[in-house]
Scaffold this motif. Structure first.
Motif, PDB file in Angstrom:
ATOM      1  N   ASP A 145      50.271  44.656  33.483  1.00 10.07           N
ATOM      2  CA  ASP A 145      49.313  45.687  33.070  1.00 10.07           C
ATOM      3  C   ASP A 145      49.955  46.731  32.161  1.00 10.07           C
ATOM      4  O   ASP A 145      49.348  47.179  31.175  1.00 10.07           O
ATOM      5  CB  ASP A 145      48.711  46.380  34.296  1.00 10.07           C
ATOM      6  CG  ASP A 145      47.754  45.486  35.069  1.00 10.07           C
ATOM      7  OD1 ASP A 145      47.294  44.470  34.502  1.00 10.07           O
ATOM      8  OD2 ASP A 145      47.473  45.797  36.247  1.00 10.07           O
ATOM      9  N   ASP A 146      51.174  47.130  32.485  1.00 11.37           N
ATOM     10  CA  ASP A 146      51.849  48.149  31.683  1.00 11.37           C
ATOM     11  C   ASP A 146      52.298  47.605  30.330  1.00 11.37           C
ATOM     12  O   ASP A 146      52.212  48.308  29.315  1.00 11.37           O
ATOM     13  CB  ASP A 146      53.063  48.701  32.437  1.00 11.37           C
ATOM     14  CG  ASP A 146      52.672  49.518  33.664  1.00 11.37           C
ATOM     15  OD1 ASP A 146      51.476  49.857  33.796  1.00 11.37           O
ATOM     16  OD2 ASP A 146      53.565  49.799  34.492  1.00 11.37           O
ATOM     17  N   PHE A 147      52.765  46.378  30.322  1.00 14.26           N
ATOM     18  CA  PHE A 147      53.345  45.779  29.112  1.00 14.26           C
ATOM     19  C   PHE A 147      52.267  45.258  28.165  1.00 14.26           C
ATOM     20  O   PHE A 147      52.419  45.280  26.950  1.00 14.26           O
ATOM     21  CB  PHE A 147      54.297  44.658  29.533  1.00 14.26           C
ATOM     22  CG  PHE A 147      55.093  44.045  28.417  1.00 14.26           C
ATOM     23  CD1 PHE A 147      55.748  44.822  27.477  1.00 14.26           C
ATOM     24  CD2 PHE A 147      55.219  42.660  28.343  1.00 14.26           C
ATOM     25  CE1 PHE A 147      56.503  44.235  26.457  1.00 14.26           C
ATOM     26  CE2 PHE A 147      55.970  42.065  27.339  1.00 14.26           C
ATOM     27  CZ  PHE A 147      56.610  42.854  26.394  1.00 14.26           C
ATOM     28  N   LYS A 148      51.178  44.740  28.731  1.00 17.07           N
ATOM     29  CA  LYS A 148      50.086  44.139  27.948  1.00 17.07           C
ATOM     30  C   LYS A 148      50.636  43.069  26.991  1.00 17.07           C
ATOM     31  O   LYS A 148      50.536  43.179  25.760  1.00 17.07           O
ATOM     32  CB  LYS A 148      49.320  45.210  27.170  1.00 17.07           C
ATOM     33  CG  LYS A 148      48.631  46.230  28.064  1.00 17.07           C
ATOM     34  CD  LYS A 148      47.905  47.304  27.262  1.00 17.07           C
ATOM     35  CE  LYS A 148      47.151  48.261  28.161  1.00 17.07           C
ATOM     36  NZ  LYS A 148      48.017  48.925  29.170  1.00 17.07           N
ATOM     37  N   PRO A 149      51.200  42.004  27.566  1.00 20.18           N
ATOM     38  CA  PRO A 149      51.850  40.988  26.725  1.00 20.18           C
ATOM     39  C   PRO A 149      50.869  40.213  25.864  1.00 20.18           C
ATOM     40  O   PRO A 149      49.696  40.057  26.210  1.00 20.18           O
ATOM     41  CB  PRO A 149      52.514  40.070  27.756  1.00 20.18           C
ATOM     42  CG  PRO A 149      51.671  40.225  28.983  1.00 20.18           C
ATOM     43  CD  PRO A 149      51.234  41.657  28.991  1.00 20.18           C
ATOM     44  N   ASN A 150      51.385  39.709  24.752  1.00 16.38           N
ATOM     45  CA  ASN A 150      50.625  38.788  23.911  1.00 16.38           C
ATOM     46  C   ASN A 150      50.758  37.348  24.397  1.00 16.38           C
ATOM     47  O   ASN A 150      49.890  36.514  24.120  1.00 16.38           O
ATOM     48  CB  ASN A 150      51.101  38.869  22.465  1.00 16.38           C
ATOM     49  CG  ASN A 150      51.009  40.265  21.893  1.00 16.38           C
ATOM     50  OD1 ASN A 150      52.021  40.923  21.648  1.00 16.38           O
ATOM     51  ND2 ASN A 150      49.783  40.749  21.704  1.00 16.38           N
ATOM     52  N   TYR A 151      51.870  37.054  25.085  1.00 13.47           N
ATOM     53  CA  TYR A 151      52.129  35.725  25.644  1.00 13.47           C
ATOM     54  C   TYR A 151      52.819  35.880  26.999  1.00 13.47           C
ATOM     55  O   TYR A 151      53.591  36.821  27.197  1.00 13.47           O
ATOM     56  CB  TYR A 151      53.041  34.894  24.729  1.00 13.47           C
ATOM     57  CG  TYR A 151      52.426  34.523  23.408  1.00 13.47           C
ATOM     58  CD1 TYR A 151      51.721  33.331  23.254  1.00 13.47           C
ATOM     59  CD2 TYR A 151      52.547  35.370  22.308  1.00 13.47           C
ATOM     60  CE1 TYR A 151      51.151  32.985  22.037  1.00 13.47           C
ATOM     61  CE2 TYR A 151      51.981  35.030  21.084  1.00 13.47           C
ATOM     62  CZ  TYR A 151      51.283  33.835  20.960  1.00 13.47           C
ATOM     63  OH  TYR A 151      50.711  33.503  19.748  1.00 13.47           O
ATOM     64  N   CYS A 152      52.550  34.920  27.886  1.00 10.44           N
ATOM     65  CA  CYS A 152      53.248  34.871  29.173  1.00 10.44           C
ATOM     66  C   CYS A 152      53.874  33.498  29.366  1.00 10.44           C
ATOM     67  O   CYS A 152      53.233  32.473  29.078  1.00 10.44           O
ATOM     68  CB  CYS A 152      52.279  35.130  30.325  1.00 10.44           C
ATOM     69  SG  CYS A 152      51.739  36.843  30.475  1.00 10.44           S
TER      70      CYS A 152
END
Length: 366
Positions: A145-152
């Motif tokens: 939630d904090d990072f809001k990644p584009n990919y995991c």
């Protein structure tokens, strides 16, 4: 990547199947200032969970390993990735400018210490994405939630039972673009996951032709990959499998490292559209036709008579004094396949194979 000398990058003192924070903390604490190492939470038993951040680029990639504590191959692969990124030159500089990597090397420290799939409350964290009942699940959710990644990148190991399609080749590496709904439809995020896997598969076919599988994509909202895909974040499941005679998974470790690096390069260079969903779908699905040892013609005169023509033997991994022992036991299939393959095949009509069975304490299983 073709000029990469993996042997100079691999961190040799972090090895074997048993990996805990005890094994990696010194390395993590020795990383240069280009890395940010933070404690982002605690396990059930209050063991710190560490997250490593590298780079400051716009393409944000979140990875986590050892969600299942006994799946350590990908942890060693990300340690090798840190080793590479410590060398501030060439493509590494490009990665740091174009990407921000956030990596949790061991999400489940208690499970890692006990060498079990589950956490200390005997919960499978990869079935806790909706309930969020465990502290480790909440740690991953907060980082997400904090990072809001584009990919995991969801990093795992898989059992030695898997083969590619219906072939007798082991699924040494498997990938999956998790589903986001029961019907397993495609969405923009899932298709990006597929394209990224197609890129990694192209790289892996150069190293292990015919030994890349596609993991089962049955939908389960409680699985973290499916849950993140539901949130429209392209997510890739990595599964480290078996390479012949490599039960410590040193070869697979290198292959996962190279797969992750390929994916990062594709993202950093914005070349994902060079690869297609069709290429992803061409990867054969995993079968479950392998056992560790397949004994044929087991009616050996010195042993009790058996009515079966084969005896399938599977290793159970047991933690003992900080080492993983491989204890053989007769394998029971959930569904017996039409054909069974052995990573090692022994023939009871062969004197040398009988000697091997005796020397390795396997006769009692026949």
């Amino acid at each position: 990547m073709k000029d990469l000398d993996y042997n100079k990058i691999m961190v040799p003192n972090i090895s074997g199947r048993y990996v805990t924070y005890d094994h990696i903390n010194d390395f993590l604490n020795s990383l240069p200032d280009t890395f940010k190492v933070d404690v982002v939470g605690e396990s059930v038993r209050k063991e710190p969970i560490t997250c490593v951040t590298f780079g400051n680029g716009p393409n944000k990639i979140l990875m986590w390993s050892q969600m299942h504590g006994n799946e350590s191959t990908t942890t060693k692969a990300v340690i090798d990735l840190f080793s590479l990124l410590s060398n501030d030159a060439g493509d590494v500089s490009h990665i740091s400018r174009s990407c921000t990597l956030k990596i949790i090397p061991i999400l489940n420290p208690d499970g890692a210490r006990d060498y079990t799939r589950f956490n200390a409350n005997e919960v499978d964290l990869n079935r806790d994405a909706q309930n969020l009942s465990q502290p480790e699940s909440l740690v991953l959710k907060k980082v997400f939630d904090d990072f809001k990644p584009n990919y995991c990148f969801n990093l795992h190991d898989q059992r030695t039972i898997f083969n590619v399609g219906e072939t007798n080749k082991p699924a040494t590496v498997s990938f999956l673009a998790p589903a986001f709904d029961q019907e397993r439809n495609n969405s923009p995020s899932r298709m990006l996951s597929m394209q990224l896997i197609a890129a990694m598969n192209e790289e892996m076919q150069k190293e292990i032709p015919g030994q890349v599988g596609r993991y089962d994509d049955g939908f389960n909202a409680n699985c973290v990959g499916d849950a993140f895909q539901m949130r429209e974040t392209p997510t890739v499941l990595f599964e480290s499998g078996h390479y012949p005679d490599d039960y410590n998974r040193n070869k697979t470790r290198a292959l996962i490292f190279k797969s992750i690096l390929k994916a990062i390069h594709v993202i950093s260079k914005n070349s994902i559209n060079d690869y297609t969903v069709t290429q992803y779908l061409s990867i054969p699905e995993n079968g479950k036709q392998f056992v560790d040892i397949l004994v044929i013609n087991p009616d050996y005169k010195e042993n009790k008579i058996t009515k079966t023509k084969i005896v399938p033997i599977h290793y159970k991994e047991v933690l003992q004094n900080g080492e993983i022992l491989f204890e053989p036991q007769v394998h029971v299939f959930d569904k017996v396949p039409n054909e069974i393959f052995g990573h090692k095949t022994l023939n009871c009509n062969d004197e040398n194979d009988i000697l091997y069975l005796k020397q390795n304490g396997l006769m009692h299983l026949l």
